[in-house]
Enzyme design. Structure first.
Site, PDB file in Angstrom:
ATOM      1  N   GLU A   1       0.706  -1.106   0.169  1.00  0.00           N
ATOM      2  CA  GLU A   1       0.048  -0.025   0.019  1.00  0.00           C
ATOM      3  C   GLU A   1       0.949   1.305   0.190  1.00  0.00           C
ATOM      4  O   GLU A   1       1.917   1.560   0.800  1.00  0.00           O
ATOM      5  CB  GLU A   1      -0.829  -0.025   1.202  1.00  0.00           C
ATOM      6  CG  GLU A   1      -1.936   1.111   1.413  1.00  0.00           C
ATOM      7  CD  GLU A   1      -2.848   1.161   2.667  1.00  0.00           C
ATOM      8  OE1 GLU A   1      -3.660   1.781   2.863  1.00  0.00           O
ATOM      9  OE2 GLU A   1      -2.409   0.062   3.289  1.00  0.00           O
TER      10      GLU A   1
ATOM     11  N   LYS B   1      -9.463   2.382  -2.398  1.00  0.00           N
ATOM     12  CA  LYS B   1      -9.691   1.720  -1.302  1.00  0.00           C
ATOM     13  C   LYS B   1     -10.948   2.531  -0.943  1.00  0.00           C
ATOM     14  O   LYS B   1     -11.103   3.307  -0.659  1.00  0.00           O
ATOM     15  CB  LYS B   1      -8.529   2.132  -0.119  1.00  0.00           C
ATOM     16  CG  LYS B   1      -8.644   1.270   1.234  1.00  0.00           C
ATOM     17  CD  LYS B   1      -7.444   1.811   2.071  1.00  0.00           C
ATOM     18  CE  LYS B   1      -7.330   1.003   3.452  1.00  0.00           C
ATOM     19  NZ  LYS B   1      -6.165   1.159   4.296  1.00  0.00           N
TER      20      LYS B   1
ATOM     21  N   CYS C   1      -5.414  -3.345   2.084  1.00  0.00           N
ATOM     22  CA  CYS C   1      -5.447  -3.345   3.640  1.00  0.00           C
ATOM     23  C   CYS C   1      -6.833  -3.589   4.271  1.00  0.00           C
ATOM     24  O   CYS C   1      -7.356  -4.739   4.231  1.00  0.00           O
ATOM     25  CB  CYS C   1      -4.650  -2.071   4.113  1.00  0.00           C
ATOM     26  SG  CYS C   1      -4.045  -2.389   5.725  1.00  0.00           S
TER      27      CYS C   1
END
Length: 262
Positions: free
Chosen positions: A41, A110, A144
């Site tokens: 990330e 995300k 994540c």
């Protein structure tokens, strides 16, 4: 498909240096027979860089994307990496997949932002399932915190994702996510999950490493330690097909009972 996980925080704040780190890793991964290299990330810029996130953010088709496309073609392998994406006035925490011939295959933003730091610097994405075809596999992308929501991963399973790649910035004390949750996600959704983390101290965050590629049997094919490392493991379509045939989770679902989840 041999898959390489680059566990590294690179050089926070320096896009040029991180491109060099990625270039070197791509060379090692290609020499080991990898068809796909995954970076963590926000690898392009660093994670804990404060307001530099906005300054260093680039469009999905920006100069760094072109540079990584050139690296992918030169080394003959696909590359997925995390970066801050600029789109007008918005900045997204994004990950992009580029093929071995330099084609941009998929870009994911995300959807679940973690903590005040991310909510202060990013706009959440709104497309939960982003996929691309790569070497005969359907590859999906998350970042994540996204993988910690079972609905997210199940949506990928139902959409046919074979390999879920998850660039991450997993920090202390949440290492159980890498150790336990990721293999369970792979098992319950009958897919491979590649979870590639940052490592070491960065600003206020201590990243725990422990990058892993887990199979549909819930077993880690590769697991890194707590230092910078390049680990490799194979994603086997034949094993995946056999596992899906033997494991009835997806077949035995009763969606009519799950209306309350909506």
């Amino acid at each position: 498909m041999r898959t390489a996980l680059l566990q590294s925080s690179g050089r926070p704040g320096s896009v040029a240096e991180n491109l060099k780190v990625l270039d070197a890793a791509a060379g090692r991964a290609s020499a080991a027979g990898a068809g796909l290299l995954l970076a963590p990330e926000m690898f392009l810029t660093g994670y804990a860089i404060g307001d530099d996130i906005g300054r260093l953010a680039e469009p999905a088709d920006g100069e760094s994307a072109d540079a990584i496309a050139w690296l992918a073609a030169r080394h003959g392998l696909a590359i997925a990496y995390g970066y801050p994406e600029r789109d007008g006035e918005s900045v997204f925490n994004s990950a992009q997949l580029i093929s071995a011939d330099g084609t941009r295959l998929a870009n994911y933003r995300k959807t679940h932002l973690f903590g005040c730091f991310e909510r202060d610097h990013f706009t959440p994405g709104d497309q939960p399932v982003v996929q691309a075809e790569l070497n005969g596999l359907t590859v999906g992308i998350m970042i994540c915190y996204d993988v910690e929501f079972p609905e997210n991963v199940r949506a990928h399973a139902l959409a046919g994702t074979d390999l879920l790649v998850v660039p991450t910035a997993q920090m202390h004390p949440f290492q159980f996510v890498a150790e336990s949750l990721v293999p369970v996600r792979a098992w319950e959704n009958q897919m491979y999950v590649a979870y590639v983390n940052r490592v070491g101290q960065e600003g206020e965050f201590e990243f725990v490493g422990l990058s892993t590629l887990a199979g549909p049997d819930g077993i880690a094919r590769a697991r890194a330690g707590r230092a910078e490392e390049l680990v490799l493991a194979d994603v086997d379509p034949a094993f995946l097909a056999a596992s899906r045939e033997a494991n009835p989770y997806l077949k035995d679902r009763r969606p009519g009972l799950y209306g309350s989840l909506l």
